[in-house]
Design a protein around this motif. Structure first.
Motif, mmCIF file in Angstrom:
data_model
loop_
_atom_site.group_PDB
_atom_site.id
_atom_site.type_symbol
_atom_site.label_atom_id
_atom_site.label_comp_id
_atom_site.label_asym_id
_atom_site.label_seq_id
_atom_site.Cartn_x
_atom_site.Cartn_y
_atom_site.Cartn_z
ATOM 1 N N GLU A 51 0.829 -1.212 0.000
ATOM 2 C CA GLU A 51 0.000 0.000 0.000
ATOM 3 C C GLU A 51 0.860 1.256 0.000
ATOM 4 O O GLU A 51 0.605 2.218 -0.750
ATOM 5 C CB GLU A 51 -0.896 -0.009 1.244
ATOM 6 C CG GLU A 51 -1.756 1.245 1.400
ATOM 7 C CD GLU A 51 -2.448 1.306 2.755
ATOM 8 O OE1 GLU A 51 -2.751 2.427 3.200
ATOM 9 O OE2 GLU A 51 -2.660 0.246 3.375
ATOM 10 N N GLN A 54 2.485 1.712 -3.458
ATOM 11 C CA GLN A 54 1.510 2.157 -4.456
ATOM 12 C C GLN A 54 1.185 3.641 -4.279
ATOM 13 O O GLN A 54 1.082 4.390 -5.250
ATOM 14 C CB GLN A 54 0.240 1.319 -4.356
ATOM 15 C CG GLN A 54 0.406 -0.104 -4.869
ATOM 16 C CD GLN A 54 -0.839 -0.926 -4.666
ATOM 17 O OE1 GLN A 54 -1.656 -0.660 -3.781
ATOM 18 N NE2 GLN A 54 -1.003 -1.964 -5.476
ATOM 19 N N ASN A 55 1.027 4.067 -3.041
ATOM 20 C CA ASN A 55 0.735 5.472 -2.761
ATOM 21 C C ASN A 55 1.874 6.381 -3.197
ATOM 22 O O ASN A 55 1.672 7.421 -3.824
ATOM 23 C CB ASN A 55 0.468 5.661 -1.265
ATOM 24 C CG ASN A 55 -0.961 5.332 -0.874
ATOM 25 O OD1 ASN A 55 -1.904 5.734 -1.546
ATOM 26 N ND2 ASN A 55 -1.129 4.570 0.177
ATOM 27 N N THR A 59 1.617 9.213 -6.269
ATOM 28 C CA THR A 59 1.618 10.641 -5.938
ATOM 29 C C THR A 59 2.920 11.343 -6.289
ATOM 30 O O THR A 59 3.030 12.541 -6.129
ATOM 31 C CB THR A 59 1.357 10.834 -4.431
ATOM 32 O OG1 THR A 59 2.380 10.135 -3.690
ATOM 33 C CG2 THR A 59 -0.008 10.314 -4.044
ATOM 34 N N ILE A 193 -2.197 2.419 -7.218
ATOM 35 C CA ILE A 193 -3.405 2.497 -6.396
ATOM 36 C C ILE A 193 -4.469 3.312 -7.125
ATOM 37 O O ILE A 193 -4.157 4.101 -8.026
ATOM 38 C CB ILE A 193 -3.069 3.151 -5.028
ATOM 39 C CG1 ILE A 193 -4.147 2.839 -3.996
ATOM 40 C CG2 ILE A 193 -2.884 4.645 -5.169
ATOM 41 C CD1 ILE A 193 -3.751 3.198 -2.575
ATOM 42 N N ASP A 197 -8.059 7.101 -3.896
ATOM 43 C CA ASP A 197 -7.521 6.799 -2.572
ATOM 44 C C ASP A 197 -6.172 7.452 -2.302
ATOM 45 O O ASP A 197 -5.644 7.343 -1.199
ATOM 46 C CB ASP A 197 -7.350 5.277 -2.418
ATOM 47 C CG ASP A 197 -8.667 4.552 -2.523
ATOM 48 O OD1 ASP A 197 -9.682 5.174 -2.156
ATOM 49 O OD2 ASP A 197 -8.687 3.388 -2.966
ATOM 50 N N VAL A 198 -5.644 8.159 -3.284
ATOM 51 C CA VAL A 198 -4.270 8.645 -3.146
ATOM 52 C C VAL A 198 -4.124 9.692 -2.063
ATOM 53 O O VAL A 198 -3.313 9.557 -1.157
ATOM 54 C CB VAL A 198 -3.773 9.215 -4.498
ATOM 55 C CG1 VAL A 198 -2.432 9.895 -4.313
ATOM 56 C CG2 VAL A 198 -3.673 8.101 -5.525
ATOM 57 N N ALA A 201 -4.783 8.451 1.601
ATOM 58 C CA ALA A 201 -3.787 7.495 2.085
ATOM 59 C C ALA A 201 -2.443 8.154 2.324
ATOM 60 O O ALA A 201 -1.644 7.679 3.115
ATOM 61 C CB ALA A 201 -3.637 6.362 1.078
ATOM 62 N N ASN A 202 -2.194 9.275 1.661
ATOM 63 C CA ASN A 202 -0.863 9.845 1.675
ATOM 64 C C ASN A 202 -0.754 11.102 2.535
ATOM 65 O O ASN A 202 0.310 11.668 2.675
ATOM 66 C CB ASN A 202 -0.455 10.168 0.233
ATOM 67 C CG ASN A 202 1.056 10.254 0.076
ATOM 68 O OD1 ASN A 202 1.778 9.476 0.656
ATOM 69 N ND2 ASN A 202 1.485 11.225 -0.705
#
Length: 288
Positions: A51, A54-55, A59, A193, A197-198, A201-202
């Motif tokens: 996860e 992917q983030n 980004t 991702i 959700d970026v 999550a970040n």
């Protein structure tokens, strides 16, 4: 009496089979506990690492992930098929071979597909129909992260040098002793991702050094961990499937033994009754 002897021999044979299947069940149950603990402990770490990677890749302003995350036109695919070296585990291996064939026919019918077999059973079956470019049946003899990492590095090299445009893992995911779920999981390129959700999550991360440097350091570790988790999942699933299969085999052998014992006792009783009738008939003939 010849019939009785045949039944006795079958009963003896079934009892021997019961001892074998019962012993195999207990061995698999012991191995399953250790394998289950290992995969249960590993999953949160693997999921969080994937996860995070992917983030970061999604980004980053620059080309985070480098060649590992670049999508390219797919003309050649490598499927890493993970099965077991031994049988007697129900539908464990057949479910993976069927999933592999279905994946090739439905997703990659118009591209060239090669297979990388981890596990003797899958390789033996699929080699009759598809090209096996490599096998690593020895991994289960000493299943450690370092041994699996060497295989992951080879897969990464195959992707980077352009030998394959896409690499996927096909394996059984462990749910419980009675349930294994066939999975087709993308290994390379790294799957980004979802855009929605970026930001969420970040939002709580501070990066030192830059995102790009962190991603570059995390990618090899994440890919090695992903492959190790898949093989660990398959390993636990194998023992769960074998324990369940041997449990059912023992139960079936017990039922068959009981059935034969009943048949044997009935045949023996009939033979004794016939002998008594013959003796009584002979005695009456002498008296007359």
């Amino acid at each position: 009496m010849a019939n009785l002897k045949e039944i006795r021999n079958r009963i003896t044979s079934i009892k021997s089979t019961m001892q074998i299947t019962s012993a195999m069940k207990m061995v698999s149950a012991a191995k399953l506990k250790k394998a289950q603990d290992a995969i249960t402990a590993m999953r949160p770490y693997s999921s969080k690492l994937t996860e995070l990677l992917q983030n970061l890749s999604a980004t980053s302003d620059s080309d985070a992930g480098g060649a590992y995350s670049k999508e390219r036109e797919v003309s050649k695919v490598l499927l890493v098929v993970i099965t077991s070296n031994r049988g007697l585990c129900g539908g464990f291996n057949s479910s993976i071979t069927k999933t592999t064939v279905r994946t090739i026919e439905e997703k990659y019918s118009n591209v060239e597909v090669d297979l990388f077999a981890i596990g003797k059973k899958g390789g033996d079956v699929l080699s009759k129909q598809y090209s096996i470019v490599a096998t690593r049946n020895d991994l289960f003899d000493d299943l450690t992260f370092n041994n699996v990492a060497a295989v992951a590095e080879k897969l990464m090299e195959m992707y980077i040098d352009g030998s394959y445009d896409k690499i996927e893992l096909i394996y059984n995911q462990f749910k419980n002793a009675a349930t294994q779920l066939p999975q087709v999981e993308q290994f390379l390129p790294i799957k980004p991702i979802e855009d929605g959700d970026v930001n969420t999550a970040n939002s709580d991360y501070l990066f030192e050094p830059s995102k790009e440097e962190i991603v570059e350091a995390l990618i090899p570790k994440s890919l090695k961990t992903q492959l190790y988790k898949a093989i660990r999942d398959s390993f636990a699933s194998e023992h769960g499937a074998r324990m369940t299969a041997m449990h059912k085999a023992t139960d079936n052998a017990t039922d068959l033994r009981d059935e034969l014992l009943l048949t044997y006792n009935k045949a023996r009783q009939a033979a004794i009754t016939n002998e008594i009738l013959e003796i009584v008939g002979g005695a009456e003939a002498l008296n007359n």
